[in-house]
Write an enzyme that holds these catalytic residues in place. Sequence first.
Site, mmCIF file in Angstrom:
data_model
loop_
_atom_site.group_PDB
_atom_site.id
_atom_site.type_symbol
_atom_site.label_atom_id
_atom_site.label_comp_id
_atom_site.label_asym_id
_atom_site.label_seq_id
_atom_site.Cartn_x
_atom_site.Cartn_y
_atom_site.Cartn_z
ATOM 1 N N LYS A 65 3.509 -2.127 -0.867
ATOM 2 C CA LYS A 65 2.973 -1.549 -2.115
ATOM 3 C C LYS A 65 2.451 -0.133 -1.893
ATOM 4 O O LYS A 65 2.211 0.280 -0.755
ATOM 5 C CB LYS A 65 1.852 -2.443 -2.643
ATOM 6 N N ARG A 120 -9.911 -11.782 -9.261
ATOM 7 C CA ARG A 120 -8.916 -10.806 -9.729
ATOM 8 C C ARG A 120 -7.788 -11.552 -10.432
ATOM 9 O O ARG A 120 -8.031 -12.355 -11.308
ATOM 10 C CB ARG A 120 -8.367 -9.984 -8.548
ATOM 11 N N TYR A 152 -17.300 26.874 0.147
ATOM 12 C CA TYR A 152 -18.062 26.679 -1.087
ATOM 13 C C TYR A 152 -19.448 26.088 -0.825
ATOM 14 O O TYR A 152 -19.579 25.136 -0.069
ATOM 15 C CB TYR A 152 -17.306 25.726 -2.016
ATOM 16 N N MET A 184 -9.538 22.549 -1.697
ATOM 17 C CA MET A 184 -8.306 21.890 -2.128
ATOM 18 C C MET A 184 -7.182 22.059 -1.102
ATOM 19 O O MET A 184 -6.389 21.142 -0.873
ATOM 20 C CB MET A 184 -7.847 22.447 -3.483
HETATM 21 C C1 LIG Z 1 -2.562 -5.296 -0.263
HETATM 22 C C2 LIG Z 1 -2.426 -6.761 -0.168
HETATM 23 C C3 LIG Z 1 -2.185 -7.390 1.076
HETATM 24 C C4 LIG Z 1 -2.164 -6.658 2.393
HETATM 25 O O1 LIG Z 1 -3.460 -6.598 2.968
HETATM 26 P P1 LIG Z 1 -3.660 -5.935 4.399
HETATM 27 O O2 LIG Z 1 -5.119 -6.116 4.660
HETATM 28 O O3 LIG Z 1 -3.275 -4.505 4.255
HETATM 29 O O4 LIG Z 1 -2.792 -6.654 5.359
HETATM 30 C C5 LIG Z 1 -1.950 -8.748 1.072
HETATM 31 N N1 LIG Z 1 -1.971 -9.459 -0.064
HETATM 32 C C6 LIG Z 1 -2.230 -8.899 -1.266
HETATM 33 C C7 LIG Z 1 -2.243 -9.746 -2.482
HETATM 34 C C8 LIG Z 1 -2.474 -7.541 -1.356
HETATM 35 O O5 LIG Z 1 -2.731 -6.989 -2.552
#
Ligand SMILES: *Cc1c(COP(=O)(O)O)cnc(C)c1O
Length: 379
Positions: free
Chosen positions: A35, A128, A257, A305
């Site tokens: 992802k 969630r 800055y 930036m």
């Molecule tokens: C992002 C995610 C993972 C991966 O977690 P890591 O700690 O990066 O291995 C696994 N399961 C779900 C549902 C996630 O959203």
Amino acid sequence: MTSLQEVRIDLDAYRRNLESIIERVAPAKVLAVLKANAYGHGAAQLAPVAQAAGVDRAGVVSLDEALEVRAAGFTKPIIAWQHLPGADFAAAAAHNITLGLSTADQLQAAADAGASTVHLAIDTGLGRNGSSPEQWERFFSTAARLEHAGLIDVEGIFSHLSNTSTADDTAQLHVFDAAIEAAAEHGLHPRIRHIAATQVALDRPDARYDMVRIGIGGYGLSPDDRTSAELGLEPVMRVSTRIAQVKRVPAGTPVSYGYLYRTARETTLALVPFGYGDGLPRQASEAGGVLVDGHIYPVAGRIAMDQFIIDVGDADVQIGDEAVIFGDPKRGEPAATLWAESADTINYEIVTRIGTRPGRVYVGGATSRSSASQDARDA
Ligand SMILES: *Cc1c(COP(=O)(O)O)cnc(C)c1O
């Protein structure tokens, strides 16, 4: 010609990390989490490497991400686990994407679209996505009815942990077991049960079930206070740039800055052309660390930036010298985790937020090649 900024992705390190984890968690299978553009590493480039490493499948959040991984040549199963109403489940069916689903309505929509392979998402206490215990009756009975009608195959059931404490994770495992039992009472017998992400996958055999989902560990970073080396992992991403300017300045020279920093004495300031526009957290101003000529220097003053300044004292730093922002501490480079600690966040966020302006260079794998942006910069 040297590029100004470089994000080097070591495909062989990614393969080795996955191979090592696959061996450690066996007989549980491994899903590679790709992802968010593979946590900023490049999903299209890493997907074939994950497949070659021998993962069982890939996992992403959205259907769009799944289609990108499929288009990159990943032929094994891909799960996408978050969807809005009206999501194009027909596309999922056409490209053989497995759907992680949280509600009875989603199950019905999947069946209507001919998206047959589903994993049931269970909320075991993260609060969630996933079906909560009060919803199980309708969720499981809908799944059972659709499976019985031959419209879907409930291949898997899964949940996600909060990583709050071992006791909290254990409590979630108990809820997961209860969900599996409740599903069985409806005649559902998912073949792939999965709940563990990297941390728990490595530490708790009792949480591995049939498969674990590996994101951060594959990228060679630690999910907790341990180092990559302690976990036997190699960081995959190395971010570097080159010193763009050096100047000798007197004591009391203000820097960047807000004048957070003033030189304590006559010294040399070096300009590092990498800023929050490239994904570095501005919160790491006056902290962090870059490796130049064997020394790690913290950021002097605010990160801007496009750039920040380091105070290198009397060191003989020259324009064009390499400045490594993070990489592998085993080679003396700062860890992504150093930047995370400097910005009160986690290494996941540091790598994922590295932007698109720095060109990606992919080394190792079947073929070494540069990304289009890198080619354009070098041209
Ligand atoms: C992002 C995610 C993972 C991966 O977690 P890591 O700690 O990066 O291995 C696994 N399961 C779900 C549902 C996630 O959203």
